[in-house]
Design a protein around this motif. Structure first.
Motif, PDB file in Angstrom:
ATOM      1  N   LEU A 361       7.221  -8.999 -46.069  1.00 19.23           N
ATOM      2  CA  LEU A 361       6.421  -9.847 -46.958  1.00 19.23           C
ATOM      3  C   LEU A 361       5.444  -9.070 -47.829  1.00 19.23           C
ATOM      4  CD1 LEU A 361       5.465 -12.923 -44.729  1.00 19.23           C
ATOM      5  CD2 LEU A 361       7.454 -12.594 -46.188  1.00 19.23           C
ATOM      6  N   GLY A 362       5.123  -7.881 -47.413  1.00 17.06           N
ATOM      7  CA  GLY A 362       4.104  -7.136 -48.149  1.00 17.06           C
ATOM      8  C   GLY A 362       2.698  -7.668 -47.916  1.00 17.06           C
ATOM      9  N   VAL A 363       2.519  -8.410 -46.809  1.00 15.04           N
ATOM     10  CA  VAL A 363       1.198  -8.935 -46.452  1.00 15.04           C
ATOM     11  C   VAL A 363       0.893  -8.507 -45.021  1.00 15.04           C
ATOM     12  CG1 VAL A 363       1.356 -10.898 -48.019  1.00 15.04           C
ATOM     13  CG2 VAL A 363       2.123 -11.147 -45.665  1.00 15.04           C
ATOM     14  N   PRO A 364      -0.378  -8.408 -44.670  1.00 10.57           N
ATOM     15  CA  PRO A 364      -0.746  -7.866 -43.361  1.00 10.57           C
ATOM     16  C   PRO A 364      -0.698  -8.886 -42.234  1.00 10.57           C
ATOM     17  CG  PRO A 364      -2.723  -8.337 -44.607  1.00 10.57           C
ATOM     18  CD  PRO A 364      -1.567  -8.631 -45.532  1.00 10.57           C
ATOM     19  N   VAL A 365      -0.487  -8.381 -41.031  1.00  9.01           N
ATOM     20  CA  VAL A 365      -0.745  -9.178 -39.829  1.00  9.01           C
ATOM     21  C   VAL A 365      -2.261  -9.205 -39.641  1.00  9.01           C
ATOM     22  CG1 VAL A 365      -0.480  -9.294 -37.328  1.00  9.01           C
ATOM     23  CG2 VAL A 365       1.456  -8.601 -38.753  1.00  9.01           C
ATOM     24  N   LYS A 366      -2.825 -10.399 -39.612  1.00  7.70           N
ATOM     25  CA  LYS A 366      -4.279 -10.520 -39.519  1.00  7.70           C
ATOM     26  C   LYS A 366      -4.765 -10.955 -38.145  1.00  7.70           C
ATOM     27  CE  LYS A 366      -5.271 -11.271 -44.404  1.00  7.70           C
ATOM     28  NZ  LYS A 366      -6.061 -12.043 -45.404  1.00  7.70           N
ATOM     29  N   LEU A 367      -3.938 -11.737 -37.430  1.00  8.10           N
ATOM     30  CA  LEU A 367      -4.333 -12.221 -36.110  1.00  8.10           C
ATOM     31  C   LEU A 367      -3.140 -12.136 -35.171  1.00  8.10           C
ATOM     32  CD1 LEU A 367      -6.202 -15.458 -37.260  1.00  8.10           C
ATOM     33  CD2 LEU A 367      -7.311 -13.439 -36.283  1.00  8.10           C
ATOM     34  N   VAL A 368      -3.412 -11.947 -33.889  1.00 12.23           N
ATOM     35  CA  VAL A 368      -2.357 -11.938 -32.886  1.00 12.23           C
ATOM     36  C   VAL A 368      -2.770 -12.820 -31.714  1.00 12.23           C
ATOM     37  CG1 VAL A 368      -1.310  -9.724 -33.448  1.00 12.23           C
ATOM     38  CG2 VAL A 368      -3.316  -9.775 -31.967  1.00 12.23           C
ATOM     39  N   GLY A 369      -1.784 -13.559 -31.192  1.00  7.56           N
ATOM     40  CA  GLY A 369      -2.011 -14.366 -29.995  1.00  7.56           C
ATOM     41  C   GLY A 369      -1.465 -13.647 -28.787  1.00  7.56           C
ATOM     42  N   LEU A 370      -2.276 -13.607 -27.728  1.00 11.27           N
ATOM     43  CA  LEU A 370      -1.930 -12.773 -26.574  1.00 11.27           C
ATOM     44  C   LEU A 370      -1.928 -13.534 -25.265  1.00 11.27           C
ATOM     45  CD1 LEU A 370      -4.106  -9.762 -27.680  1.00 11.27           C
ATOM     46  CD2 LEU A 370      -1.630  -9.838 -27.657  1.00 11.27           C
ATOM     47  N   GLU A 372      -2.113 -17.830 -23.216  1.00 15.03           N
ATOM     48  CA  GLU A 372      -2.294 -19.267 -23.300  1.00 15.03           C
ATOM     49  C   GLU A 372      -3.758 -19.673 -23.267  1.00 15.03           C
ATOM     50  OE1 GLU A 372       0.201 -21.257 -23.872  1.00 15.03           O
ATOM     51  OE2 GLU A 372       1.608 -19.577 -23.810  1.00 15.03           O
ATOM     52  N   GLY A 373      -4.653 -18.730 -23.017  1.00 12.35           N
ATOM     53  CA  GLY A 373      -6.071 -19.056 -22.908  1.00 12.35           C
ATOM     54  C   GLY A 373      -6.673 -19.482 -24.238  1.00 12.35           C
ATOM     55  N   ALA A 374      -7.795 -20.207 -24.148  1.00 10.88           N
ATOM     56  CA  ALA A 374      -8.435 -20.737 -25.351  1.00 10.88           C
ATOM     57  C   ALA A 374      -8.933 -19.635 -26.278  1.00 10.88           C
ATOM     58  CB  ALA A 374      -9.599 -21.655 -24.958  1.00 10.88           C
ATOM     59  N   ASP A 375      -9.290 -18.484 -25.720  1.00 12.52           N
ATOM     60  CA  ASP A 375      -9.825 -17.391 -26.532  1.00 12.52           C
ATOM     61  C   ASP A 375      -8.855 -16.220 -26.643  1.00 12.52           C
ATOM     62  OD1 ASP A 375     -12.353 -18.556 -27.177  1.00 12.52           O
ATOM     63  OD2 ASP A 375     -12.994 -18.183 -25.128  1.00 12.52           O
ATOM     64  N   ASP A 376      -7.565 -16.506 -26.552  1.00 10.20           N
ATOM     65  CA  ASP A 376      -6.558 -15.450 -26.605  1.00 10.20           C
ATOM     66  C   ASP A 376      -5.990 -15.238 -28.006  1.00 10.20           C
ATOM     67  OD1 ASP A 376      -6.820 -14.844 -23.954  1.00 10.20           O
ATOM     68  OD2 ASP A 376      -5.200 -16.144 -23.293  1.00 10.20           O
ATOM     69  N   LEU A 377      -6.830 -15.434 -29.007  1.00  7.69           N
ATOM     70  CA  LEU A 377      -6.468 -15.098 -30.394  1.00  7.69           C
ATOM     71  C   LEU A 377      -7.447 -14.031 -30.858  1.00  7.69           C
ATOM     72  CD1 LEU A 377      -4.577 -16.020 -32.796  1.00  7.69           C
ATOM     73  CD2 LEU A 377      -6.554 -17.318 -33.603  1.00  7.69           C
ATOM     74  N   ALA A 378      -6.921 -12.932 -31.352  1.00  7.17           N
ATOM     75  CA  ALA A 378      -7.793 -11.799 -31.700  1.00  7.17           C
ATOM     76  C   ALA A 378      -7.406 -11.223 -33.047  1.00  7.17           C
ATOM     77  CB  ALA A 378      -7.704 -10.710 -30.623  1.00  7.17           C
ATOM     78  N   PRO A 379      -8.364 -10.632 -33.753  1.00  4.18           N
ATOM     79  CA  PRO A 379      -8.033  -9.943 -35.004  1.00  4.18           C
ATOM     80  C   PRO A 379      -7.152  -8.732 -34.716  1.00  4.18           C
ATOM     81  CG  PRO A 379     -10.313  -9.529 -34.372  1.00  4.18           C
ATOM     82  CD  PRO A 379      -9.811 -10.587 -33.452  1.00  4.18           C
ATOM     83  N   PHE A 380      -6.212  -8.464 -35.625  1.00  3.29           N
ATOM     84  CA  PHE A 380      -5.294  -7.350 -35.413  1.00  3.29           C
ATOM     85  C   PHE A 380      -5.904  -6.065 -35.948  1.00  3.29           C
ATOM     86  CE2 PHE A 380      -1.845  -4.554 -36.792  1.00  3.29           C
ATOM     87  CZ  PHE A 380      -1.110  -4.458 -35.624  1.00  3.29           C
ATOM     88  N   ASP A 381      -5.776  -4.990 -35.164  1.00  3.05           N
ATOM     89  CA  ASP A 381      -6.269  -3.678 -35.552  1.00  3.05           C
ATOM     90  C   ASP A 381      -5.129  -2.681 -35.373  1.00  3.05           C
ATOM     91  OD1 ASP A 381      -7.549  -0.901 -34.564  1.00  3.05           O
ATOM     92  OD2 ASP A 381      -8.955  -1.889 -35.931  1.00  3.05           O
ATOM     93  N   ALA A 382      -4.769  -1.988 -36.453  1.00  2.00           N
ATOM     94  CA  ALA A 382      -3.594  -1.103 -36.430  1.00  2.00           C
ATOM     95  C   ALA A 382      -3.719   0.003 -35.389  1.00  2.00           C
ATOM     96  CB  ALA A 382      -3.389  -0.505 -37.821  1.00  2.00           C
ATOM     97  N   GLU A 383      -4.848   0.663 -35.331  1.00  4.70           N
ATOM     98  CA  GLU A 383      -5.001   1.793 -34.412  1.00  4.70           C
ATOM     99  C   GLU A 383      -5.033   1.334 -32.964  1.00  4.70           C
ATOM    100  OE1 GLU A 383      -7.980   4.587 -35.375  1.00  4.70           O
ATOM    101  OE2 GLU A 383      -7.347   4.838 -37.459  1.00  4.70           O
ATOM    102  N   GLN A 384      -5.710   0.214 -32.699  1.00  7.68           N
ATOM    103  CA  GLN A 384      -5.719  -0.300 -31.332  1.00  7.68           C
ATOM    104  C   GLN A 384      -4.318  -0.725 -30.901  1.00  7.68           C
ATOM    105  OE1 GLN A 384      -8.541  -3.016 -29.881  1.00  7.68           O
ATOM    106  NE2 GLN A 384     -10.321  -1.867 -30.555  1.00  7.68           N
TER     107      GLN A 384
END
Length: 391
Positions: A361-370, A372-384
């Motif tokens: 797509l030529g667009v970045p991954v901005k968030l990732v779900g990890l 089923e928990g309520a707070d299991d959505l995090a910003p994506f970081d390439a190096e991490q």
């Protein structure tokens, strides 16, 4: 002049008259008594006097009727509980730990191959197969293998630590840390930021909207949710439940209603309330249904009558592999996607989808779900992400 013979006659007549009158009077009296007795028998007995209980105290004066049920007190009234979401830093810590558990096999496999005593053509074939199996994609895989070949030939690899350093730098470059992964969720002078969330059924789209609302609330932002997914049963209820947990209002309409109208109303409500962000959940449209995809474009056009759409986030299930890429391609043709949300990334060892979808797509991954928990959505970081692959 009365003669002596007449006087006795008159006396008898008077006596008879008096007796007759007396009889009439006695009869009348007796009849009156009987009549009164009959009427008394015909009338119903008087109602007993009700016993008046003291009324329960109420707000106001002279409450006349007592209540049959006790009033509710503060102790037995259920009050809504507003949760405080986890901070972004806490989510990032768990991001790396969960990615390391799910993606570790990919990194370990690559490191083992690069650290082998002899790197021959068979080794490079194995490296290429490992990357393609991890859904990196044919093009990015060939590019990575060629760059690794060059560095090994020029620099050489003496040990596992050098192999890790070379592989890390090349993977980070492939994921591309220079892409802008920030979310445009800042209010302008007059209008809130508008975020449209799209994707097919089953990717976790509505859940992602709810989790994103929690992320924004944790950043002290005011949010309004728009439940424009009117075709899936209980989708609006699901979204409203997410909003209530963090004290966020949900604008919704009737089941089967016009999604564009509900999206428009949500944006209007957000503008009037002066919030920071309006998140609009859309129906999970199948990429094979052209009419539904066209309607998605309509939703965006209707919203933009009131405010510009700042973000269009496409939610993709990381476990779907190449099918996810097909979905991404079709959505990008209909609407200007600005960022990717990859869900269920901890449920697959094929983390290469991050690289493939960005390249597609030529667009970045901005968030990732990890999870089923309520707070299991995090910003994506390439190096991490790369470090988690290799840890």
């Amino acid at each position: 002049m009365l003669t002596p013979q007449v006087v006795p006659l008159l006396t008898d007549q008077v006596l008879i008259a008096i007796i007759a009158v007396a009889v009439i009077l006695i009869g009348a009296s007796a009849g009156l008594v009987v009549s009164r007795r009959r009427k008394a028998q015909e009338l119903p007995p008087p109602a007993p006097t009700p016993r008046i209980e003291p009324a329960e105290p109420q707000v106001g004066d002279d409450a006349e009727e007592p209540r049959d049920t006790p009033t509710r007190t503060l102790e037995d009234t259920e009050l809504p509980t507003v949760e405080r979401p986890e901070s972004a830093q806490g989510r990032l810590v768990r991001l790396r730990a969960r990615l390391a558990r799910s993606q570790g096999s990919l990194g370990k496999g690559l490191l083992a191959l690069l650290s082998s005593d002899k790197i021959d053509e068979e080794t490079w074939d194995d490296i290429e197969s490992t990357l393609i199996t991890a859904d990196v994609g044919v093009g990015p895989t060939q590019e990575l293998v060629e760059r690794l070949r060059t560095r090994v030939r020029v620099e050489g690899i003496a040990n596992a630590e050098e192999a890790r350093s070379v592989l890390r730098s090349e993977l980070v470059a492939l994921v591309d840390p220079t892409l802008d992964r920030s979310l445009k969720t800042s209010r302008t002078d007059t209008k809130p930021a508008i975020v449209l969330v799209v994707g097919v059924n089953g990717t976790g789209k509505t859940t992602t909207v709810g989790k994103l609302a929690r992320v924004l609330v944790a950043e002290d932002k005011q949010v309004v949710l728009g439940a424009a997914d009117t075709f899936r049963a209980a989708a609006a209820d699901q979204l409203q439940t997410w909003g209530e947990r963090v004290g966020v209002r949900t604008v919704r309409g009737p089941e089967g209603g016009d999604p564009a109208s509900i999206a428009f109303d949500a944006v209007k409500a957000g503008i009037e309330a002066g919030v920071d962000v309006v998140l609009v959940d859309t129906a999970g449209r199948l990429h094979t249904k052209t009419g539904l995809m066209d309607e998605l474009g309509k939703v965006k056009r209707v919203i933009e009558k009131s405010a510009e759409v700042d973000e269009v986030l496409l939610v993709i299930d990381a476990t779907t592999g190449q099918n996810g890429l097909t979905q991404a391609r079709v959505f990008a043709e209909v609407i200007n996607v600005t960022g990717i949300v990859l869900t269920k990334l901890d449920g697959t060892a094929k983390g290469g989808i991050v690289i493939a979808v960005q390249r597609e797509l030529g667009v970045p991954v901005k968030l990732v779900g990890l999870g089923e928990g309520a707070d299991d959505l995090a910003p994506f970081d390439a190096e991490q992400f790369v470090d988690a692959l290799l840890d």
